[in-house]
Design a protein around this motif. Structure first.
Motif, short mmCIF file in Angstrom:
data_model
loop_
_atom_site.label_atom_id
_atom_site.label_comp_id
_atom_site.label_asym_id
_atom_site.label_seq_id
_atom_site.Cartn_x
_atom_site.Cartn_y
_atom_site.Cartn_z
N LEU A 63 8.99 -2.90 -10.24
CA LEU A 63 9.24 -4.06 -11.17
C LEU A 63 10.67 -4.09 -11.60
CD1 LEU A 63 8.01 -6.10 -13.08
CD2 LEU A 63 7.67 -4.35 -14.81
N ARG A 94 7.14 -10.64 3.81
CA ARG A 94 6.35 -10.87 2.46
C ARG A 94 5.32 -11.53 2.34
NH1 ARG A 94 11.26 -13.40 -0.96
NH2 ARG A 94 11.30 -15.45 -0.33
N ALA A 106 3.08 -13.51 -0.62
CA ALA A 106 3.00 -13.60 -2.06
C ALA A 106 1.29 -14.11 -2.08
CB ALA A 106 3.85 -14.85 -2.65
N PRO A 140 12.31 -14.31 -9.59
CA PRO A 140 10.79 -14.32 -9.68
C PRO A 140 9.94 -14.62 -8.65
CG PRO A 140 11.71 -15.08 -11.77
CD PRO A 140 13.03 -15.09 -10.85
N GLU A 141 10.65 -15.78 -7.85
CA GLU A 141 10.07 -16.22 -6.42
C GLU A 141 10.17 -15.14 -5.34
OE1 GLU A 141 12.15 -17.86 -8.41
OE2 GLU A 141 13.62 -18.93 -7.13
N THR A 179 8.68 -12.32 -5.67
CA THR A 179 7.65 -11.33 -6.06
C THR A 179 6.62 -11.53 -4.96
OG1 THR A 179 7.91 -11.70 -8.42
CG2 THR A 179 5.80 -10.85 -7.48
N GLN A 227 4.91 -3.25 -2.96
CA GLN A 227 4.94 -4.42 -3.82
C GLN A 227 6.25 -4.53 -4.62
OE1 GLN A 227 2.12 -6.64 -5.09
NE2 GLN A 227 3.98 -7.74 -6.04
N VAL A 228 6.71 -5.65 -4.58
CA VAL A 228 7.98 -6.27 -5.43
C VAL A 228 7.54 -7.15 -6.33
CG1 VAL A 228 10.21 -7.30 -5.30
CG2 VAL A 228 9.36 -5.63 -3.68
N THR A 229 8.02 -6.70 -7.74
CA THR A 229 7.49 -7.71 -8.72
C THR A 229 8.80 -8.09 -9.64
OG1 THR A 229 5.32 -6.92 -9.03
CG2 THR A 229 6.34 -8.37 -10.88
N VAL A 230 9.11 -9.35 -9.94
CA VAL A 230 10.59 -9.71 -10.24
C VAL A 230 10.07 -10.44 -11.75
CG1 VAL A 230 12.65 -10.76 -10.37
CG2 VAL A 230 11.64 -9.80 -8.33
N SER A 231 10.44 -9.95 -12.66
CA SER A 231 10.09 -10.45 -14.05
C SER A 231 11.42 -11.70 -14.41
CB SER A 231 9.59 -9.68 -15.35
OG SER A 231 11.29 -8.79 -15.27
#
Length: 118
Positions: free
Chosen positions: A11, A38, A40, A87-88, A90, A113-117
């Motif tokens: 994250l 990737r 999504a 964020p895109e 993610t 998992q890659v999560t970009v806030s």
């Protein structure tokens, strides 16, 4: 036996960086190019970066200038340096041999998992 182990996801806030690693079995690292893909939620898996055995790279327009793919042939490994994350970006990230990945019965690793806030 096909083995792909991805790691390095996490994250991160928008604008941050991550470095993904992929350890591949010798039989698939081979002479073909390797790629990072990737997927999504609700979307198809897409190729974001690839690298030939000779080191030639190619990137999807959406990551060009922000992501850098590299490989270590001695370690049967491929890496993805991701900067200026959005964020895109993610998604679950996977690596694979370019030729094998195109097959309908392709084997894949568990991904990372890659999560970009925002």
């Amino acid at each position: 036996q096909v083995q792909l182990v991805e790691s390095g996801g996490g994250l991160v806030q928008a604008g941050g960086s991550l470095r993904l690693s992929c350890a591949a079995s010798r039989n698939i690292f081979g002479i073909n190019g390797m790629g990072w893909y990737r997927q999504a939620p609700g979307k198809q898996r897409e190729l974001v970066a690839s690298i030939t055995n000779g080191g030639r790279t190619n990137y999807a327009d959406s990551v060009k200038g922000r992501f850098t793919i590299s490989r270590d042939n001695a370690k049967y490994s491929v890496y993805l340096q991701m900067n200026s994350l959005k964020p895109e970006d993610t998604a679950v990230y996977y690596c694979n041999n370019i030729i094998l990945a195109s097959r309908s019965d392709a084997s894949w690793g568990q991904g990372t998992q890659v999560t970009v806030s925002a």
